[in-house]
Design a protein around this motif. Sequence first.
Motif, PDB file in Angstrom:
ATOM      1  N   UNK A 123       0.855  -1.180   0.000  1.00 54.98           N
ATOM      2  CA  UNK A 123       0.000   0.000   0.000  1.00 54.98           C
ATOM      3  C   UNK A 123       0.895   1.236   0.000  1.00 54.98           C
ATOM      4  N   UNK A 124       0.330   2.361  -0.395  1.00 59.00           N
ATOM      5  CA  UNK A 124       1.042   3.636  -0.369  1.00 59.00           C
ATOM      6  C   UNK A 124       0.297   4.609   0.527  1.00 59.00           C
ATOM      7  N   UNK A 177      -7.948   2.257  -0.152  1.00 51.01           N
ATOM      8  CA  UNK A 177      -8.101   0.866  -0.580  1.00 51.01           C
ATOM      9  C   UNK A 177      -9.403   0.309  -0.009  1.00 51.01           C
ATOM     10  N   UNK A 178     -10.225  -0.268  -0.870  1.00 50.85           N
ATOM     11  CA  UNK A 178     -11.452  -0.907  -0.415  1.00 50.85           C
ATOM     12  C   UNK A 178     -11.155  -2.359  -0.105  1.00 50.85           C
ATOM     13  N   UNK A 210      -7.226   3.968   4.487  1.00 56.27           N
ATOM     14  CA  UNK A 210      -6.230   4.931   4.030  1.00 56.27           C
ATOM     15  C   UNK A 210      -5.062   4.944   4.999  1.00 56.27           C
ATOM     16  N   UNK A 211      -3.870   4.481   4.587  1.00 51.58           N
ATOM     17  CA  UNK A 211      -2.691   4.567   5.450  1.00 51.58           C
ATOM     18  C   UNK A 211      -2.099   5.975   5.421  1.00 51.58           C
ATOM     19  N   UNK A 212      -1.510   6.385   6.546  1.00 47.62           N
ATOM     20  CA  UNK A 212      -0.848   7.689   6.632  1.00 47.62           C
ATOM     21  C   UNK A 212       0.408   7.544   7.481  1.00 47.62           C
ATOM     22  N   UNK A 233      -9.849   4.201   8.792  1.00 51.31           N
ATOM     23  CA  UNK A 233     -10.716   3.135   8.294  1.00 51.31           C
ATOM     24  C   UNK A 233     -12.154   3.627   8.342  1.00 51.31           C
ATOM     25  N   UNK A 234     -12.789   3.661   7.183  1.00 50.72           N
ATOM     26  CA  UNK A 234     -14.162   4.153   7.088  1.00 50.72           C
ATOM     27  C   UNK A 234     -15.106   3.012   6.749  1.00 50.72           C
ATOM     28  N   UNK A 235     -16.191   2.928   7.477  1.00 50.38           N
ATOM     29  CA  UNK A 235     -17.229   1.923   7.229  1.00 50.38           C
ATOM     30  C   UNK A 235     -18.582   2.631   7.253  1.00 50.38           C
TER      31      UNK A 235
END
Length: 290
Positions: free
Chosen positions: A120-121, A126-127, A134-136, A150-152
């Motif tokens: 991952x970047x 990413x789903x 989303x990594x940060x 992380x969104x749900x």
Amino acid sequence: MYEILFISLPKINNTMLNFLSFGSGSSGNCYYLYTSTDGLIIDAGVGIRTLKKYFRDYGLSLSMVKNVLVTHDHADHVKCVGSLSKDRDLPVYSTKEVHDGINKNYCVHRKIPAEYQILVEKGHRYQLGDFLVTPFGVPHDSVDNVGYHIEVEGVHFVIMTDIGEVTDEMKEMIAIADYLVIEANYDKEMLQNGHYPEYLKKRILSGTGHLCNHDCGVALAENMSEQLKRVWLCHLSEQNNHPELARKTVEAVLRSYGVVVGKDIELEVLKRTIPTGIFELATMQVQDNQ
């Protein structure tokens, strides 16, 4: 005659988002986020046999787990990730640097199979099943370190651990979180007066070390929004902190900014070596168009 029309309406299903910590500290870190249809493990520093036992104890099934996220390559976060991946045929997501670090880490006896090492970047979304991830970046003295947003179904869960300092990007993540896991590793006075050698104290205090209780409280108070419902303090030091001290310090800082724990937000301390129990985070309505 009247014509009767039958209209097929979308079916609304309720699903619960849940969170469970299996361990949070230098002995091993492992977190589980799941819905009624999907499960996501974050870090795998807990033994595979222990993890299986915990799942049984809570009436959970490892077959629900579809993906694994890794924050960084230190052993207390990844020592069992290869066993978990190989045993359950699970893809493991992290940056290239983290995967390279895991492959070189002698504490990881069973490596992640090459086909399950997924890159991952930072900043890319990413789903992964039910989860939009989303990594940060998070500063730490590992080869690389990421937190995850992380969104749900419109619910925002953020985890950031092993934090040397709080960056502007991390502040933005705190601001959008509904639920937040954040490091409160040490008490400054306990660390400075403790028995750790000087080089180790300097490492922990540095901008690539760990986050103290007070600075954790300031990061929360200065960046949280009204939508933040619950905070979990993670990765407490065994030698330089105490759960009640961490909680009281963060609570006092928040109070000095006008934020009242128990009224404005809920504050929990994750246990170092045992599970927390299941936290029910949110009930979401999911539209089924079939």
